[in-house]
Design a protein around this motif. Sequence first.
Motif, PDB file in Angstrom:
ATOM      1  N   ASP A  24      14.858  37.332  -6.471  1.00 15.66           N
ATOM      2  CA  ASP A  24      16.339  36.934  -6.971  1.00 15.66           C
ATOM      3  C   ASP A  24      17.070  38.017  -7.515  1.00 15.66           C
ATOM      4  O   ASP A  24      16.250  38.691  -8.299  1.00 15.66           O
ATOM      5  CB  ASP A  24      16.240  35.647  -7.853  1.00 15.66           C
ATOM      6  N   LEU A  25      18.182  38.377  -6.801  1.00 18.98           N
ATOM      7  CA  LEU A  25      18.851  39.438  -7.430  1.00 18.98           C
ATOM      8  C   LEU A  25      19.960  39.216  -8.343  1.00 18.98           C
ATOM      9  O   LEU A  25      20.025  39.723  -9.330  1.00 18.98           O
ATOM     10  CB  LEU A  25      19.587  40.407  -6.073  1.00 18.98           C
ATOM     11  N   TRP A  26      20.820  38.188  -8.097  1.00 18.27           N
ATOM     12  CA  TRP A  26      21.821  37.999  -8.861  1.00 18.27           C
ATOM     13  C   TRP A  26      22.201  36.281  -8.713  1.00 18.27           C
ATOM     14  O   TRP A  26      22.275  36.032  -7.529  1.00 18.27           O
ATOM     15  CB  TRP A  26      22.920  38.901  -8.669  1.00 18.27           C
ATOM     16  N   THR A  27      22.928  35.833  -9.646  1.00 19.42           N
ATOM     17  CA  THR A  27      23.489  34.470  -9.508  1.00 19.42           C
ATOM     18  C   THR A  27      24.723  34.413 -10.493  1.00 19.42           C
ATOM     19  O   THR A  27      24.768  34.740 -11.614  1.00 19.42           O
ATOM     20  CB  THR A  27      22.456  33.520 -10.095  1.00 19.42           C
ATOM     21  N   GLY A  32      37.289  28.879 -11.537  1.00 19.74           N
ATOM     22  CA  GLY A  32      38.590  29.151 -11.371  1.00 19.74           C
ATOM     23  C   GLY A  32      39.530  27.920 -10.559  1.00 19.74           C
ATOM     24  O   GLY A  32      39.235  26.865 -10.920  1.00 19.74           O
ATOM     25  N   ALA A  33      40.638  28.319 -10.252  1.00 18.44           N
ATOM     26  CA  ALA A  33      41.550  27.466  -9.828  1.00 18.44           C
ATOM     27  C   ALA A  33      41.002  26.454  -8.739  1.00 18.44           C
ATOM     28  O   ALA A  33      41.349  25.394  -8.670  1.00 18.44           O
ATOM     29  CB  ALA A  33      43.050  27.894  -9.214  1.00 18.44           C
ATOM     30  N   ASP A  34      40.270  27.025  -7.856  1.00 17.87           N
ATOM     31  CA  ASP A  34      39.514  26.123  -6.566  1.00 17.87           C
ATOM     32  C   ASP A  34      38.240  25.312  -7.312  1.00 17.87           C
ATOM     33  O   ASP A  34      37.494  24.638  -6.523  1.00 17.87           O
ATOM     34  CB  ASP A  34      38.868  27.048  -5.710  1.00 17.87           C
ATOM     35  N   PHE A 112      27.685  43.901  -6.359  1.00 19.67           N
ATOM     36  CA  PHE A 112      29.101  44.152  -6.628  1.00 19.67           C
ATOM     37  C   PHE A 112      29.993  43.702  -5.748  1.00 19.67           C
ATOM     38  O   PHE A 112      31.054  43.489  -6.107  1.00 19.67           O
ATOM     39  CB  PHE A 112      29.194  45.593  -7.317  1.00 19.67           C
ATOM     40  N   LYS A 113      29.442  43.628  -4.469  1.00 22.83           N
ATOM     41  CA  LYS A 113      30.246  42.984  -3.424  1.00 22.83           C
ATOM     42  C   LYS A 113      30.822  41.686  -3.596  1.00 22.83           C
ATOM     43  O   LYS A 113      31.804  41.140  -3.723  1.00 22.83           O
ATOM     44  CB  LYS A 113      29.619  43.262  -2.122  1.00 22.83           C
ATOM     45  N   TYR A 114      29.630  40.792  -4.128  1.00 26.94           N
ATOM     46  CA  TYR A 114      29.788  39.335  -4.101  1.00 26.94           C
ATOM     47  C   TYR A 114      30.265  39.042  -5.626  1.00 26.94           C
ATOM     48  O   TYR A 114      30.968  38.271  -5.612  1.00 26.94           O
ATOM     49  CB  TYR A 114      28.496  38.600  -3.948  1.00 26.94           C
ATOM     50  N   ARG A 115      30.069  39.893  -6.528  1.00 18.60           N
ATOM     51  CA  ARG A 115      30.610  39.722  -7.794  1.00 18.60           C
ATOM     52  C   ARG A 115      32.372  39.912  -7.810  1.00 18.60           C
ATOM     53  O   ARG A 115      32.950  39.333  -8.462  1.00 18.60           O
ATOM     54  CB  ARG A 115      30.137  40.674  -8.805  1.00 18.60           C
ATOM     55  N   LEU A 122      33.491  34.335 -15.085  1.00 21.83           N
ATOM     56  CA  LEU A 122      32.567  34.697 -14.543  1.00 21.83           C
ATOM     57  C   LEU A 122      31.287  34.459 -15.686  1.00 21.83           C
ATOM     58  O   LEU A 122      31.563  34.976 -16.755  1.00 21.83           O
ATOM     59  CB  LEU A 122      32.185  36.209 -13.946  1.00 21.83           C
ATOM     60  N   ALA A 123      30.363  33.607 -15.135  1.00 27.82           N
ATOM     61  CA  ALA A 123      29.018  33.473 -16.078  1.00 27.82           C
ATOM     62  C   ALA A 123      27.864  33.881 -14.896  1.00 27.82           C
ATOM     63  O   ALA A 123      27.867  33.435 -13.975  1.00 27.82           O
ATOM     64  CB  ALA A 123      28.530  32.119 -16.396  1.00 27.82           C
TER      65      ALA A 123
END
Length: 161
Positions: A24-27, A32-34, A112-115, A122-123
């Motif tokens: 696992d790299l990142w979660t 947000g509004a959506d 960082f692309k998906y972030r 963001l959590a």
Amino acid sequence: MIQRIQTLFLLIALVASAFFIDADLWTGTFTGADGVTTVNLTTKSVSVNSAKSGGEVTDSLIDFLLYFNVLALIIILISAFMFKQRLRQVGVVVLAAILELIIAGLSGYLIFKYRGNYVGSLAESWGWGILFPLASFVALILATRFIMKDHNKVRNINRFR
């Protein structure tokens, strides 16, 4: 045998690269509004779950991560058996170290692309997967150092004959 410590470092690099295959790299959870959107980034896939949609997202860089990692695994395994040709072994180990740096860079880029794709609070939690290529890189650099140390030792012994 002279090669013992290098082989140990090559084994550590091999194990670290093997663990990276299913890491696992990142979660990240974006609110947000959506609504709430959860992005889970592993070395095999990217899954996005939100109120509107969910499922796997295809990203060709994930495939490159896997390809580069398998290539690095094969190169590290081959280099462990090149102990009679120390200078060639150093070149192969340096190639594997460069591949590990490319893997770490691609992993960071993907994170960082998906972030940055989602807006909202963001959590996030970082996985251990990003550390495996770096650990493998350090082990490969140490292996290179000890291979060169052995090469110099053998060359000095041959000088006195």
